[in-house]
Scaffold this motif. Structure first.
Motif, PDB file in Angstrom:
ATOM      1  N   HIS A 139       0.831  -1.200   0.000  1.00  0.00           N
ATOM      2  CA  HIS A 139       0.000   0.000   0.000  1.00  0.00           C
ATOM      3  C   HIS A 139       0.870   1.257   0.000  1.00  0.00           C
ATOM      4  O   HIS A 139       0.600   2.216  -0.726  1.00  0.00           O
ATOM      5  CB  HIS A 139      -0.944  -0.018   1.211  1.00  0.00           C
ATOM      6  N   GLU A 197      -8.169  -2.285  -1.717  1.00  0.00           N
ATOM      7  CA  GLU A 197      -7.485  -3.582  -1.717  1.00  0.00           C
ATOM      8  C   GLU A 197      -6.732  -3.792  -0.410  1.00  0.00           C
ATOM      9  O   GLU A 197      -6.711  -4.907   0.134  1.00  0.00           O
ATOM     10  CB  GLU A 197      -6.515  -3.667  -2.902  1.00  0.00           C
ATOM     11  N   ILE A 235      -1.064  -1.440  -4.362  1.00  0.00           N
ATOM     12  CA  ILE A 235      -2.474  -1.753  -4.152  1.00  0.00           C
ATOM     13  C   ILE A 235      -3.203  -0.495  -3.684  1.00  0.00           C
ATOM     14  O   ILE A 235      -2.610   0.399  -3.085  1.00  0.00           O
ATOM     15  CB  ILE A 235      -2.674  -2.908  -3.140  1.00  0.00           C
TER      16      ILE A 235
END
Length: 103
Positions: free
Chosen positions: A82, A91, A87
């Motif tokens: 992240h 997600e 992502i």
């Protein structure tokens, strides 16, 4: 001086014929089984002569051989993905929820 053993009893000849037929049936069954196994292995993309080795290699490289990661490791990986933008927020949240419910 030649000995005469006479005629074989019909029971012996019948038994001999039965044993011979049984042997033929077993040999035919073995050949059919080998042919079917070979076809199944080829259809699955395996070399019939090296199938046990190929299966062992696939198992060793598969997910079953991967070491089990702890919850902390999975969460850290999600956070890293992240942070790097690999992502999305959605997600990341879904992955965290999935990791936390798997325990």
């Amino acid at each position: 001086m030649e000995q005469d053993f006479g005629e074989f009893p019909s029971v012996f000849l019948g038994f001999f014929g039965l044993v011979a037929a049984f042997i033929v049936v077993v040999v035919v069954m073995i050949v059919v089984s080998l042919a079917r196994s070979r076809r199944v292995l080829r259809d699955s993309g395996l070399d019939p002569l090296a199938a046990p080795a190929e299966v062992a290699v696939r198992l060793a490289r598969g997910p079953l051989a991967a070491p089990v990661r702890s919850l902390e490791q999975r969460l850290a990986e999600l956070d890293d993905l992240h942070r790097r933008g690999v992502i999305t927020d959605a997600e990341h949240d879904a992955g965290r929820r999935a990791a936390l419910t798997e325990r």
